[in-house]
Design an enzyme around this catalytic site. Structure first.
Site, short mmCIF file in Angstrom:
data_model
loop_
_atom_site.label_atom_id
_atom_site.label_comp_id
_atom_site.label_asym_id
_atom_site.label_seq_id
_atom_site.Cartn_x
_atom_site.Cartn_y
_atom_site.Cartn_z
CD GLU A 7 6.20 1.66 -1.59
OE1 GLU A 7 6.52 1.71 -2.78
OE2 GLU A 7 5.84 0.62 -1.01
N GLY B 34 -0.44 1.06 -6.74
CA GLY B 34 -1.17 0.26 -7.72
C GLY B 34 -2.53 0.84 -8.08
CE LYS C 168 3.76 -4.08 -5.75
NZ LYS C 168 2.59 -3.29 -5.43
CD GLU D 203 1.44 -4.91 -2.44
OE1 GLU D 203 2.33 -5.73 -2.72
OE2 GLU D 203 1.10 -3.99 -3.23
CG HIS E 178 5.33 -3.43 0.01
ND1 HIS E 178 3.97 -3.52 -0.19
CD2 HIS E 178 5.83 -2.76 -1.05
CE1 HIS E 178 3.68 -2.92 -1.34
NE2 HIS E 178 4.80 -2.45 -1.88
CB SER F 112 0.60 5.30 -9.20
OG SER F 112 -0.33 4.35 -8.73
CG ASN G 82 8.04 -4.88 -4.80
OD1 ASN G 82 8.20 -6.09 -4.93
ND2 ASN G 82 7.12 -4.37 -3.99
#
Ligand code: PEP
Length: 255
Positions: A169, A175, A11, A99, A97, A215, A9
């Site tokens: 996730e 991240g 992003k 985000e 996701h 990560s 991904n």
């Protein structure tokens, strides 16, 4: 047959020329994939056609999108529909996701509509779920993830559910450089498979691909992927460097 998948991904990263170079780098080192060992690359919308052309002659490496609209068509400025994505050659769509949930206020009801839109085409969905650190600290992660799945997916019949890949996730690992331990990942993946088995059938749950994201990198991928219920990874940061991404793909190949 349960498939192993490594999905990148990107992003909101990389210009078109940078994207082209990255895909060239990945393709030049790609091991021989097969029906049960697949790769997905999910660049930004603007890169889909270019990336699709680059992947065209390669087998078992698929084009993904990072999002799709919750509506079919019409006056929704800035949105991209599932049918548009399919017509651009997209085979997988990432939905839910963290985000998107956090920065774009995507709630379970909206995500359920996006999932329906994507499945109305012949694309597959990578549906993301995962808890915050606060929820993990309260040891409420199992109930939380179960509710995410129930609200956005469990209205689907068996045939549609078979086209779902789940990506667990944990938000605290995305991240941050902090990875879930293999025990934490395995426990949650096993829980997800159990919940799916209870709602659908043990066979459907057994054949479902459940990815870990957060990560994941070449140095920890093999250990994570060795967990019996971890079927590969959804990769953010490490998907932006060919060498790192290939290291993770190779970890999947060794499974
Ligand atoms: C992600 O955003 O899906 C992700 C897993 O990111 P990262 O690998 O950078 O933690």
């Amino acid at each position: 047959m349960r498939k192993k998948i490594v999905a990148g991904n990107w992003k909101m990263n990389l210009t078109l020329p940078e994207g082209r170079t990255l895909v060239d780098g990945i393709l030049s080192g790609l091991p021989t994939l097969n029906e049960s060992r697949q790769v997905v690359i999910a660049p930004p919308y603007t890169h889909l056609t270019q990336t699709g052309e680059q992947l065209d002659e390669y087998e078992h490496i698929y084009l993904g999108a990072q999002n799709c609209a919750s509506e079919t068509s019409g006056a929704y400025t800035g949105e991209v529909s599932a049918a548009m994505l399919q017509s651009a050659g997209v085979q997988y769509v990432i939905i839910g996701h963290s985000e998107r949930r956090e920065y774009f206020n995507e709630d379970d009801a909206l995500l359920a509509r996006k999932v329906e839109q994507a499945l109305a085409t012949d694309m597959q969905v990578i549906f993301c779920c995962g808890e915050s650190l606060e929820i993990r600290d309260a040891n409420a992660q199992n109930e939380y993830v179960e509710k995410q799945l129930k609200s956005a997916l469990f209205h689907l019949g068996d045939l549609l559910m078979k086209r779902i890949v789940i990506a667990y996730e944990p938000i605290w690992a995305i991240g941050t450089g902090r990875t879930a331990s293999t025990a934490q990942a395995q426990d949650m993946h096993e829980h997800i498979r159990r919940v799916v088995a209870n709602q659908y059938t043990p066979l459907l749950a057994d054949e479902m691909t459940i990815l870990y994201g957060g990560s994941c990198k070449p140095s920890n991928a093999a250990e994570l992927f060795a967990c019996p219920d971890v079927d590969g990874g959804l990769i953010g940061g490490a998907s932006l460097k060919a060498e790192d991404f290939l290291g993770i793909v190779n970890a999947m190949m060794g499974l």
